[in-house]
Design a protein around this motif. Structure first.
Motif, short mmCIF file in Angstrom:
data_model
loop_
_atom_site.label_atom_id
_atom_site.label_comp_id
_atom_site.label_asym_id
_atom_site.label_seq_id
_atom_site.Cartn_x
_atom_site.Cartn_y
_atom_site.Cartn_z
N LEU A 161 0.86 -1.20 0.00
CA LEU A 161 0.00 0.00 0.00
C LEU A 161 0.89 1.25 0.00
N PRO A 162 1.54 1.54 -1.12
CA PRO A 162 2.52 2.65 -1.16
C PRO A 162 1.91 4.01 -0.86
N ALA A 163 0.66 4.23 -1.23
CA ALA A 163 0.04 5.54 -0.98
C ALA A 163 -0.09 5.84 0.50
N LEU A 164 -0.12 4.83 1.31
CA LEU A 164 -0.18 5.02 2.76
C LEU A 164 1.21 4.98 3.39
N LEU A 166 4.37 5.25 2.05
CA LEU A 166 5.39 6.20 1.62
C LEU A 166 5.30 7.54 2.35
N PRO A 167 4.10 8.16 2.46
CA PRO A 167 4.03 9.42 3.21
C PRO A 167 4.44 9.25 4.67
N MET A 168 4.10 8.11 5.27
CA MET A 168 4.49 7.89 6.67
C MET A 168 6.00 7.79 6.82
N ILE A 169 6.65 7.08 5.90
CA ILE A 169 8.10 6.93 5.97
C ILE A 169 8.80 8.27 5.74
N LEU A 193 -4.41 10.33 8.54
CA LEU A 193 -4.98 11.23 7.52
C LEU A 193 -5.00 10.56 6.15
N ALA A 194 -3.92 9.85 5.82
CA ALA A 194 -3.86 9.16 4.53
C ALA A 194 -4.91 8.05 4.47
N ALA A 195 -5.08 7.32 5.56
CA ALA A 195 -6.08 6.25 5.59
C ALA A 195 -7.49 6.80 5.44
N LEU A 196 -7.75 7.94 6.09
CA LEU A 196 -9.06 8.59 5.96
C LEU A 196 -9.29 9.03 4.52
N ALA A 197 -8.27 9.64 3.92
CA ALA A 197 -8.42 10.13 2.54
C ALA A 197 -8.65 8.99 1.56
N MET A 198 -8.07 7.84 1.85
CA MET A 198 -8.21 6.68 0.96
C MET A 198 -9.45 5.85 1.26
N GLY A 199 -10.16 6.21 2.32
CA GLY A 199 -11.32 5.42 2.70
C GLY A 199 -10.96 4.09 3.31
N ALA A 328 -9.79 -0.33 13.70
CA ALA A 328 -10.21 0.43 12.52
C ALA A 328 -9.04 0.77 11.60
N PHE A 329 -7.81 0.66 12.12
CA PHE A 329 -6.63 0.98 11.31
C PHE A 329 -6.42 -0.07 10.23
N PRO A 330 -5.98 0.35 9.04
CA PRO A 330 -5.51 -0.65 8.05
C PRO A 330 -4.30 -1.39 8.61
N LYS A 331 -4.17 -2.67 8.26
CA LYS A 331 -3.06 -3.46 8.81
C LYS A 331 -1.71 -2.90 8.38
N GLU A 332 -1.67 -2.27 7.20
CA GLU A 332 -0.40 -1.68 6.73
C GLU A 332 0.01 -0.50 7.61
N LEU A 333 -0.97 0.27 8.07
CA LEU A 333 -0.65 1.40 8.95
C LEU A 333 -0.04 0.90 10.24
N ILE A 334 -0.62 -0.14 10.81
CA ILE A 334 -0.10 -0.69 12.06
C ILE A 334 1.31 -1.24 11.86
N ALA A 335 1.52 -1.94 10.74
CA ALA A 335 2.83 -2.52 10.47
C ALA A 335 3.89 -1.43 10.30
N VAL A 336 3.55 -0.36 9.59
CA VAL A 336 4.52 0.71 9.34
C VAL A 336 4.85 1.46 10.63
N ILE A 337 3.83 1.86 11.39
CA ILE A 337 4.10 2.67 12.58
C ILE A 337 4.82 1.84 13.65
N ALA A 338 4.49 0.55 13.75
CA ALA A 338 5.20 -0.30 14.71
C ALA A 338 6.66 -0.44 14.32
N GLY A 339 6.91 -0.64 13.02
CA GLY A 339 8.29 -0.76 12.56
C GLY A 339 9.09 0.51 12.74
#
Length: 412
Positions: A161-164, A166-169, A193-199, A328-339
């Motif tokens: 999920l690069p759209a989510l 990449l901005p976080m990184i 914010l990115a997750a909200l914008a992407m629905g 409610a978080f996408p699993k990719e968001l959790i993986a990125v922020i934890a890492g």
């Protein structure tokens, strides 16, 4: 006798009122947010990997929050020092890969074993004696092996999920340059914010509710104690309590270590049946509260510890709400922020593990065995990595011969 308590309470309140500062309050709140932005997400990951129910997860969040809050407030008041406590982050990382191997009551039994061992080591000073015989390179290599998969998942998520991701990184890297202490918080905000914008944010699943703690009767199995309890104790002491003491000392606080470790150990014992895997001294968030950002006067920075503890208590009462937000978080968001939250720990662990040429091979074997994920007799790879590293070090340095020689000498 009855009249002395009110006077003591009034004196304590007056002291706190006199020492209060907005800067210490804000810093304490920020330290709490950092804890929930990164380390708590790892707890959430561990719960999901082991298919822990929402009720048990809410109780788990409540237990570690209440334990951290009460110990931070109590110890900060007792020693007039910003003593920041938290749940064991490396312990939570260990649980991501190990919790699913054991029934939950067995895991609770392992938590109790770990807490009892930590309390004993805190009271007796045994921890320092034990760690003298285990090279630091080996324990840090074990931690690096546990953390590695989290760092890798950041870039796996980047592909998924690069759209989510990449901005976080990018936000994390920029914040590390300009405002490193809040890099994880900023990255989380960008991710939301990115997750909200992407629905991709499931707002409909969020519910506001107070937590209902769940008591789990512990069961004690040798497999869980060896494969979970012992590694949990080691990583908590070596990677949380030891650095936590170092942070206090670095900022000039000569607070005795034994009472701090023993107090967090007792809190862990009491709250383990409700899901707490470990309460300990904080390191990263402690550094936020022990510095000049809290207050120019070191003697008034303990207010940040009280503020941090009070914030834990408030958040802990809404453990069910926090669990639903994370769901409610996408699993990719959790993986990125934890890492991202573990990047610093992973980097320092690798550097420390490979920094000593004399123990480099031992550390490498520890690291490789730990990341292998092997399970022998129901015991996870973190323990076997530690065992392999200690044996390798003994063989390479001749400590086995020295030990046998000393035994023969003592017997004669």
């Amino acid at each position: 006798m009855a009249s002395s308590n009110p006077r003591g309470s009034h004196s304590a309140i007056s002291r706190i009122s006199a020492d209060f500062s907005v800067s210490a309050l804000v810093v304490g709140l920020i330290a709490t947010l950092v804890s929930y932005a990164g380390p708590l997400l790892i707890v959430f990951q561990a719960a999901k990997a082991a298919h822990v129910s929402d009720e048990l997860l809410s109780s788990w969040i409540w237990a570690i929050s209440i334990g951290s809050g009460l110990t931070a407030i109590g110890l900060s008041l007792r020693y007039r020092t910003p003593v920041i406590t938290a749940w064991s982050t490396p312990g939570a990382v260990l649980l991501v890969g190990s919790l699913s191997l054991y029934p939950f009551p067995d895991a609770i039994g392992a938590y109790l074993f770990s807490a009892a061992a930590i309390t004993l080591m805190g009271v007796s000073g045994l921890f320092s004696t034990i760690m003298k015989h285990v090279p630091a390179a080996i324990t840090t290599a074990m931690l690096a092996g546990i953390l590695l998969s989290f760092g890798v998942q950041v870039f796996v998520s980047l592909q998924q999920l690069p759209a989510l991701a990449l901005p976080m990184i990018l936000c994390y890297l920029l914040a590390k340059r300009w405002s490193p202490r809040y890099a994880v918080v900023f990255s989380l905000l960008v991710g939301v914010l990115a997750a909200l914008a992407m629905g991709r944010f499931a707002l409909g699943t969020i519910q506001v509710a107070l937590v209902s703690p769940v008591f789990t009767y512990p069961a004690f199995s040798l497999d869980a104690i060896i494969g979970l309890g012992i590694p949990l104790c080691i990583v908590t002491m070596a990677s949380q309590n030891a650095p936590g003491i170092s942070v206090l000392q670095a900022d000039g606080y000569d607070t005795p270590a034994s009472p701090l470790v023993a107090t967090t150990g007792i809190a862990s014992l009491l709250l383990a049946p409700f899901g707490a895997h470990g309460i300990n001294l904080a390191a990263i968030t402690a550094a936020i509260c022990t510095g000049r950002e809290a207050h120019p006067d070191p003697a008034r920075r303990y207010i940040a510890g009280i503020a941090c503890g009070a914030s834990y208590l408030v958040f802990g009462m809404f453990g069910a709400t926090i669990a639903s937000v994370f769901s409610a978080f996408p699993k990719e968001l959790i993986a990125v922020i934890a890492g991202l939250a573990l990047f610093a720990s992973l980097g320092s662990s690798l550097a420390s593990a490979m920094g000593d040429p004399a123990a480099r091979e031992s550390a490498l074997i520890t690291f490789l065995v730990t990341i292998s994920g092997i399970t022998v007799a129901g015991i996870g790879s973190a323990f076997w990595g530690l065992v392999a590293g200690v044996i390798t070090n003994a063989l390479l340095t001749g400590n086995v011969q020295k030990w046998m020689s000393s035994k023969r000498h003592s017997s004669s």
